[in-house]
Design a protein around this motif. Structure first.
Motif, mmCIF file in Angstrom:
data_model
loop_
_atom_site.group_PDB
_atom_site.id
_atom_site.type_symbol
_atom_site.label_atom_id
_atom_site.label_comp_id
_atom_site.label_asym_id
_atom_site.label_seq_id
_atom_site.Cartn_x
_atom_site.Cartn_y
_atom_site.Cartn_z
ATOM 1 N N UNK A 174 6.346 -60.756 -19.588
ATOM 2 C CA UNK A 174 7.801 -60.750 -19.826
ATOM 3 C C UNK A 174 8.115 -60.801 -21.312
ATOM 4 N N UNK A 175 7.315 -61.589 -22.044
ATOM 5 C CA UNK A 175 7.616 -61.775 -23.469
ATOM 6 C C UNK A 175 7.299 -60.534 -24.309
ATOM 7 N N UNK A 176 6.751 -59.489 -23.679
ATOM 8 C CA UNK A 176 6.569 -58.207 -24.367
ATOM 9 C C UNK A 176 7.756 -57.278 -24.131
ATOM 10 N N UNK A 177 8.646 -57.649 -23.226
ATOM 11 C CA UNK A 177 9.664 -56.700 -22.756
ATOM 12 C C UNK A 177 11.069 -57.109 -23.204
ATOM 13 N N UNK A 178 12.039 -56.259 -22.909
ATOM 14 C CA UNK A 178 13.437 -56.655 -23.015
ATOM 15 C C UNK A 178 13.710 -57.497 -21.761
ATOM 16 N N UNK B 14 4.146 -56.937 -33.111
ATOM 17 C CA UNK B 14 5.384 -57.556 -33.605
ATOM 18 C C UNK B 14 6.464 -57.573 -32.533
ATOM 19 N N UNK B 15 6.297 -56.692 -31.543
ATOM 20 C CA UNK B 15 7.305 -56.592 -30.484
ATOM 21 C C UNK B 15 7.171 -57.721 -29.460
ATOM 22 N N UNK B 16 6.088 -58.497 -29.542
ATOM 23 C CA UNK B 16 5.934 -59.584 -28.566
ATOM 24 C C UNK B 16 6.352 -60.908 -29.195
ATOM 25 N N UNK B 17 7.192 -61.649 -28.518
ATOM 26 C CA UNK B 17 7.679 -62.938 -29.016
ATOM 27 C C UNK B 17 7.564 -63.968 -27.904
ATOM 28 N N UNK C 61 20.353 -48.796 -28.339
ATOM 29 C CA UNK C 61 19.492 -49.675 -27.519
ATOM 30 C C UNK C 61 18.324 -48.897 -26.925
ATOM 31 N N UNK C 62 18.621 -47.665 -26.501
ATOM 32 C CA UNK C 62 17.587 -46.823 -25.904
ATOM 33 C C UNK C 62 16.495 -46.495 -26.936
ATOM 34 N N UNK C 63 16.917 -46.170 -28.158
ATOM 35 C CA UNK C 63 15.959 -45.842 -29.219
ATOM 36 C C UNK C 63 15.099 -47.051 -29.568
ATOM 37 N N UNK C 64 15.725 -48.230 -29.655
ATOM 38 C CA UNK C 64 14.982 -49.464 -29.958
ATOM 39 C C UNK C 64 13.929 -49.710 -28.879
ATOM 40 N N UNK C 65 14.325 -49.542 -27.626
ATOM 41 C CA UNK C 65 13.413 -49.774 -26.505
ATOM 42 C C UNK C 65 12.249 -48.782 -26.537
ATOM 43 N N UNK C 66 12.574 -47.521 -26.850
ATOM 44 C CA UNK C 66 11.510 -46.507 -26.902
ATOM 45 C C UNK C 66 10.501 -46.801 -27.994
ATOM 46 N N UNK C 67 10.966 -47.241 -29.161
ATOM 47 C CA UNK C 67 9.992 -47.487 -30.234
ATOM 48 C C UNK C 67 9.186 -48.748 -29.924
ATOM 49 N N UNK C 68 9.809 -49.690 -29.252
ATOM 50 C CA UNK C 68 9.083 -50.878 -28.805
ATOM 51 C C UNK C 68 7.963 -50.486 -27.828
#
Ligand SMILES: C[S@@+](CC[C@H](N)C(=O)[O-])C[C@H]1O[C@@H](n2cnc3c(N)ncnc32)[C@H](O)[C@@H]1O
Length: 266
Positions: free
Chosen positions: A140-144, A187-190, A7-14
């Motif tokens: 918010x829609x850019x974040x976890x 792509x990270x924004x939904x 999860x940490x790695x996913x967040x960092x690349x985001x």
């Protein structure tokens, strides 16, 4: 690798994707246009004004408040809050955006009441319970969202409020528009789903969301195609009135709007 590490790695690349995209945008604004003033930009031409006005009405008085501009970007909102009398802390993941913010705040003579920081929404460096208000536009829609929600609940004072303007995911015409214009966003924004917002609200004592820009997306679409500002103003005037009527008569349609104002209370 444990789940937590993954999860940490996913967040960092985001964060890396978001930082690079918004740094580049901020640098090009600074050198070429002045912020956000390109021709067919309906935000710059007042296309979102009805939502912004409703947002300011919900926020109310800012005089003497300590507030957090959450994911402030280049800080047009930060300066606006400051001019209305607030002491404004603000952060963003993009250092170049903050550089433009400081530049504009100095020009507006409000730099002394702004406290900018490079920071991630999911891991705020502020102590708990210090803000009267947390305010965010299109962030918010850019974040976890669930991590960000926990952090917002933590830094708000008891009785404090948080308000956000966010794009919604369910309108078919907006889906087509987004599909046609992928270069406009990362792509990270939904855009947010009704479900995501409902889950977000659960991190707080109470909250709700309202929908804006239902038929108004057609005024925006027309402007996007023609670039005709007069047409935008004329049609927006009509669609905005219709929207208010339709959404108060049929509140369940809110999820098909372009924008939501989310309001939560601690
Ligand atoms: C659409 S912009 C909105 C900026 C500003 N609120 C405005 O209205 O102009 C989204 C911003 O979120 C920032 N961002 C994206 N992910 C972030 C994160 N996880 N933590 C902090 N900022 C983030 C980007 O750098 C960008 O400035």
């Amino acid at each position: 690798m444990s789940n937590r590490e993954r999860e940490h790695t996913v967040l960092q690349s985001r964060h890396e994707v978001e930082r690079r995209f918004h740094d580049e945008k901020a640098v090009s604004h600074h050198h070429h246009h002045g912020h956000g003033s390109n021709g067919h930009n309906f935000y710059a031409k007042g296309g979102m004004d009805p939502v912004w006005d409703a947002y300011l009405r919900s926020i109310g008085e800012l005089d003497g408040m300590t507030i957090l501009d959450f994911g402030c970007g280049e800080g047009w909102s930060t300066v606006a809050y400051c001019k209305r009398g607030a002491k404004v802390y603000c952060f963003d993941i993009s250092p170049e955006s903050l550089r433009n913010l400081v530049h504009d705040a100095e020009a507006a003579g409000v730099a002394g009441r702004i406290y900018p920081a490079v920071m991630a929404a999911e891991d705020l460096g502020y102590p708990s319970k210090i803000f009267d208000l947390v305010l965010g536009v299109s962030i918010l829609h850019h974040t976890d969202v669930s991590c960000a929600g926990r952090e917002i609940a933590r830094v708000l004072k008891p009785g404090g409020r948080a308000l956000f303007i966010e794009p919604l995911a369910h309108n078919i015409f907006l889906r087509i528009f987004r599909w046609l214009t992928p270069h406009r966003r990362t792509l990270t924004e939904q855009p947010m789903t009704d479900r995501q917002i409902t889950d977000f609200i659960r991190a707080f004592r109470s909250g709700e969301y309202r929908g804006y820009q239902f038929l108004s997306i057609f005024s925006q679409g027309l402007f996007w195609l023609t670039g005709n500002e007069w047409l935008l103003r004329k049609t927006l005037h009509v669609t905005d009135r219709l929207d208010r009527w339709i959404l108060s008569a049929f509140p369940f349609l809110r999820r098909y709007c372009w924008a939501a104002i989310i309001e939560v209370r601690n």
